[in-house]
Design a protein around this motif. Sequence first.
Motif, PDB file in Angstrom:
ATOM      1  N   GLU A  11     -77.159  10.943 -43.388  1.00 19.28           N
ATOM      2  CA  GLU A  11     -76.679  11.997 -44.271  1.00 19.28           C
ATOM      3  C   GLU A  11     -75.980  13.106 -43.508  1.00 19.28           C
ATOM      4  O   GLU A  11     -75.062  13.747 -44.033  1.00 19.28           O
ATOM      5  CB  GLU A  11     -77.849  12.573 -45.072  1.00 19.28           C
ATOM      6  N   LYS A  12     -76.383  13.359 -42.284  1.00 17.15           N
ATOM      7  CA  LYS A  12     -75.770  14.431 -41.494  1.00 17.15           C
ATOM      8  C   LYS A  12     -74.288  14.152 -41.243  1.00 17.15           C
ATOM      9  O   LYS A  12     -73.479  15.081 -41.215  1.00 17.15           O
ATOM     10  CB  LYS A  12     -76.509  14.595 -40.166  1.00 17.15           C
ATOM     11  N   ILE A  13     -73.950  12.868 -41.065  1.00 15.39           N
ATOM     12  CA  ILE A  13     -72.541  12.513 -40.895  1.00 15.39           C
ATOM     13  C   ILE A  13     -71.784  12.801 -42.182  1.00 15.39           C
ATOM     14  O   ILE A  13     -70.703  13.403 -42.184  1.00 15.39           O
ATOM     15  CB  ILE A  13     -72.398  11.033 -40.486  1.00 15.39           C
ATOM     16  N   GLY A  14     -72.345  12.392 -43.322  1.00 15.15           N
ATOM     17  CA  GLY A  14     -71.698  12.619 -44.606  1.00 15.15           C
ATOM     18  C   GLY A  14     -71.471  14.084 -44.909  1.00 15.15           C
ATOM     19  O   GLY A  14     -70.466  14.459 -45.532  1.00 15.15           O
ATOM     20  N   GLU A  15     -72.389  14.937 -44.454  1.00 11.93           N
ATOM     21  CA  GLU A  15     -72.275  16.373 -44.725  1.00 11.93           C
ATOM     22  C   GLU A  15     -71.095  17.020 -44.006  1.00 11.93           C
ATOM     23  O   GLU A  15     -70.688  18.126 -44.365  1.00 11.93           O
ATOM     24  CB  GLU A  15     -73.578  17.072 -44.326  1.00 11.93           C
ATOM     25  N   LEU A  16     -70.542  16.340 -43.000  1.00  9.12           N
ATOM     26  CA  LEU A  16     -69.401  16.896 -42.273  1.00  9.12           C
ATOM     27  C   LEU A  16     -68.156  16.976 -43.145  1.00  9.12           C
ATOM     28  O   LEU A  16     -67.288  17.826 -42.932  1.00  9.12           O
ATOM     29  CB  LEU A  16     -69.077  16.033 -41.047  1.00  9.12           C
ATOM     30  N   ARG A 141     -56.329   5.031 -42.016  1.00  8.52           N
ATOM     31  CA  ARG A 141     -55.618   5.945 -41.118  1.00  8.52           C
ATOM     32  C   ARG A 141     -56.581   7.018 -40.625  1.00  8.52           C
ATOM     33  O   ARG A 141     -57.110   7.789 -41.407  1.00  8.52           O
ATOM     34  CB  ARG A 141     -54.440   6.581 -41.855  1.00  8.52           C
ATOM     35  N   GLU A 142     -56.798   7.049 -39.301  1.00 10.34           N
ATOM     36  CA  GLU A 142     -57.720   8.016 -38.698  1.00 10.34           C
ATOM     37  C   GLU A 142     -59.103   7.949 -39.361  1.00 10.34           C
ATOM     38  O   GLU A 142     -59.679   8.960 -39.731  1.00 10.34           O
ATOM     39  CB  GLU A 142     -57.143   9.442 -38.791  1.00 10.34           C
ATOM     40  N   VAL A 143     -59.611   6.732 -39.474  1.00  8.92           N
ATOM     41  CA  VAL A 143     -60.905   6.509 -40.127  1.00  8.92           C
ATOM     42  C   VAL A 143     -61.872   5.756 -39.232  1.00  8.92           C
ATOM     43  O   VAL A 143     -63.045   6.119 -39.135  1.00  8.92           O
ATOM     44  CB  VAL A 143     -60.724   5.746 -41.466  1.00  8.92           C
ATOM     45  N   ILE A 144     -61.410   4.704 -38.546  1.00  8.35           N
ATOM     46  CA  ILE A 144     -62.346   3.811 -37.859  1.00  8.35           C
ATOM     47  C   ILE A 144     -63.161   4.543 -36.802  1.00  8.35           C
ATOM     48  O   ILE A 144     -64.314   4.202 -36.535  1.00  8.35           O
ATOM     49  CB  ILE A 144     -61.598   2.600 -37.254  1.00  8.35           C
ATOM     50  N   GLU A 145     -62.586   5.597 -36.208  1.00  7.54           N
ATOM     51  CA  GLU A 145     -63.324   6.350 -35.190  1.00  7.54           C
ATOM     52  C   GLU A 145     -64.491   7.138 -35.792  1.00  7.54           C
ATOM     53  O   GLU A 145     -65.388   7.572 -35.078  1.00  7.54           O
ATOM     54  CB  GLU A 145     -62.380   7.296 -34.432  1.00  7.54           C
ATOM     55  N   HIS A 146     -64.486   7.317 -37.126  1.00 10.23           N
ATOM     56  CA  HIS A 146     -65.548   8.054 -37.816  1.00 10.23           C
ATOM     57  C   HIS A 146     -66.714   7.161 -38.232  1.00 10.23           C
ATOM     58  O   HIS A 146     -67.754   7.674 -38.640  1.00 10.23           O
ATOM     59  CB  HIS A 146     -65.008   8.723 -39.083  1.00 10.23           C
ATOM     60  N   LEU A 147     -66.529   5.860 -38.173  1.00 10.37           N
ATOM     61  CA  LEU A 147     -67.503   4.938 -38.759  1.00 10.37           C
ATOM     62  C   LEU A 147     -68.647   4.647 -37.792  1.00 10.37           C
ATOM     63  O   LEU A 147     -68.428   4.382 -36.616  1.00 10.37           O
ATOM     64  CB  LEU A 147     -66.815   3.631 -39.150  1.00 10.37           C
ATOM     65  N   ALA A 148     -69.858   4.664 -38.336  1.00 12.77           N
ATOM     66  CA  ALA A 148     -71.034   4.386 -37.510  1.00 12.77           C
ATOM     67  C   ALA A 148     -71.104   2.919 -37.105  1.00 12.77           C
ATOM     68  O   ALA A 148     -71.670   2.590 -36.057  1.00 12.77           O
ATOM     69  CB  ALA A 148     -72.300   4.787 -38.268  1.00 12.77           C
ATOM     70  N   HIS A 149     -70.535   2.025 -37.924  1.00  7.77           N
ATOM     71  CA  HIS A 149     -70.601   0.588 -37.649  1.00  7.77           C
ATOM     72  C   HIS A 149     -69.206  -0.019 -37.851  1.00  7.77           C
ATOM     73  O   HIS A 149     -68.963  -0.728 -38.837  1.00  7.77           O
ATOM     74  CB  HIS A 149     -71.620  -0.085 -38.563  1.00  7.77           C
ATOM     75  N   LEU A 195     -66.932   8.898 -33.511  1.00 11.91           N
ATOM     76  CA  LEU A 195     -68.059   8.178 -32.922  1.00 11.91           C
ATOM     77  C   LEU A 195     -67.638   7.066 -31.971  1.00 11.91           C
ATOM     78  O   LEU A 195     -68.393   6.693 -31.083  1.00 11.91           O
ATOM     79  CB  LEU A 195     -68.935   7.595 -34.039  1.00 11.91           C
ATOM     80  N   TYR A 196     -66.417   6.527 -32.164  1.00  8.69           N
ATOM     81  CA  TYR A 196     -65.906   5.452 -31.312  1.00  8.69           C
ATOM     82  C   TYR A 196     -64.482   5.762 -30.885  1.00  8.69           C
ATOM     83  O   TYR A 196     -63.707   6.361 -31.634  1.00  8.69           O
ATOM     84  CB  TYR A 196     -65.928   4.107 -32.047  1.00  8.69           C
ATOM     85  N   TYR A 197     -64.136   5.311 -29.663  1.00  4.22           N
ATOM     86  CA  TYR A 197     -62.810   5.543 -29.098  1.00  4.22           C
ATOM     87  C   TYR A 197     -62.277   4.213 -28.573  1.00  4.22           C
ATOM     88  O   TYR A 197     -62.898   3.586 -27.715  1.00  4.22           O
ATOM     89  CB  TYR A 197     -62.882   6.576 -27.970  1.00  4.22           C
ATOM     90  N   PHE A 198     -61.122   3.798 -29.098  1.00  4.11           N
ATOM     91  CA  PHE A 198     -60.597   2.461 -28.816  1.00  4.11           C
ATOM     92  C   PHE A 198     -59.409   2.507 -27.872  1.00  4.11           C
ATOM     93  O   PHE A 198     -58.590   3.423 -27.919  1.00  4.11           O
ATOM     94  CB  PHE A 198     -60.173   1.785 -30.118  1.00  4.11           C
ATOM     95  N   SER A 199     -59.294   1.488 -27.045  1.00  2.00           N
ATOM     96  CA  SER A 199     -58.095   1.214 -26.265  1.00  2.00           C
ATOM     97  C   SER A 199     -57.378   0.036 -26.921  1.00  2.00           C
ATOM     98  O   SER A 199     -57.907  -0.603 -27.841  1.00  2.00           O
ATOM     99  CB  SER A 199     -58.460   0.858 -24.827  1.00  2.00           C
ATOM    100  N   ASN A 200     -56.182  -0.276 -26.441  1.00  3.31           N
ATOM    101  CA  ASN A 200     -55.490  -1.466 -26.947  1.00  3.31           C
ATOM    102  C   ASN A 200     -56.378  -2.700 -26.811  1.00  3.31           C
ATOM    103  O   ASN A 200     -56.470  -3.528 -27.714  1.00  3.31           O
ATOM    104  CB  ASN A 200     -54.199  -1.698 -26.161  1.00  3.31           C
ATOM    105  N   ARG A 201     -57.013  -2.812 -25.667  1.00  4.35           N
ATOM    106  CA  ARG A 201     -57.814  -4.010 -25.371  1.00  4.35           C
ATOM    107  C   ARG A 201     -59.038  -4.121 -26.268  1.00  4.35           C
ATOM    108  O   ARG A 201     -59.308  -5.184 -26.834  1.00  4.35           O
ATOM    109  CB  ARG A 201     -58.236  -3.986 -23.897  1.00  4.35           C
ATOM    110  N   THR A 202     -59.793  -3.036 -26.390  1.00  3.43           N
ATOM    111  CA  THR A 202     -61.014  -3.117 -27.201  1.00  3.43           C
ATOM    112  C   THR A 202     -60.686  -3.285 -28.681  1.00  3.43           C
ATOM    113  O   THR A 202     -61.379  -4.001 -29.397  1.00  3.43           O
ATOM    114  CB  THR A 202     -61.907  -1.883 -26.996  1.00  3.43           C
ATOM    115  N   MET A 203     -59.611  -2.643 -29.151  1.00  2.59           N
ATOM    116  CA  MET A 203     -59.223  -2.804 -30.552  1.00  2.59           C
ATOM    117  C   MET A 203     -58.808  -4.241 -30.836  1.00  2.59           C
ATOM    118  O   MET A 203     -59.211  -4.839 -31.851  1.00  2.59           O
ATOM    119  CB  MET A 203     -58.079  -1.842 -30.895  1.00  2.59           C
TER     120      MET A 203
END
Length: 270
Positions: A11-16, A141-149, A195-203
């Motif tokens: 819930e703390k993430i959602g409250e942001l 768009r500018e979403v996947i870095e926010h996702l917990a999973h 929460l997550y930071y991607f490079s070309n390789r990891t993405m």
Amino acid sequence: MVYTNPRLKGEKIGELYDADYFKGHGFDKSIDYVGDVDEYGKQKSDYTLNDWDADTIKSMLAGTSPPAPLPAGRGEFKLLEIGCGTGVFLAKAREHGFDCSGLELSSYAADFVRNMGIPVETKAIEEANFPDNSWDVIVMREVIEHLAHPKEALQTIYRWLKPGGVLFMATGNYDCPERKLRGSDWFYFMPEGHLYYFSNRTMTKYLQKVGFRTVRVTNQGDKLMDILRENGILEKGEAEPRNIFKRLVFHSVRSVNHFISSGMRVYAIK
């Protein structure tokens, strides 16, 4: 893989993501999604990078560049934007003939989308219950870095897409020169919400593991692409210029962009 630890949970993430966040008063001061709605209303006919993204998606669906035209009115391609915010990209995509819908966690932001006449569900990805093979296009768009999973989310998205469907994402580029130079002062490090930071390789690995058959990761931030747009190199209806000289400039700028951009545009085909 680079991730935030320790981090907020549940819930703390959602409250942001309250009204302050969408006005640029939350953890990310660089955004103003409410202001974007006002700008869209004032400059509705302007050609923006949202238009170019829509044209690029159409070219991938049609397998052509420039893209084949969609019929007038409501389009034959169904598009879902996850984390659609206040809906400006959806409004632009609708102008390009897509049949648009949104999925947005914030009821505050979702009201802006509904006021544009675009259907939107106020749910998280894991709460939505769309049928398999139901969308031609899914946008994050500018979403996947926010996702917990993020991997589980991509597996769900893969199921929702029709065969041949396109996933389009934008996110930060962890391997960019700015991050290497600035270290922990890189502007994209926002541990409250990113929460997550991607490079070309990891993405690329993430998307391939989920099952996408074609993955294209390009380091294409907005600043240089805006220069192309403002100087008429990018024109409405074109994923890339038809004119030979403009096409040369376009690919030259994209090559430079690939090595300096702090952002990624990601395209994956099921």
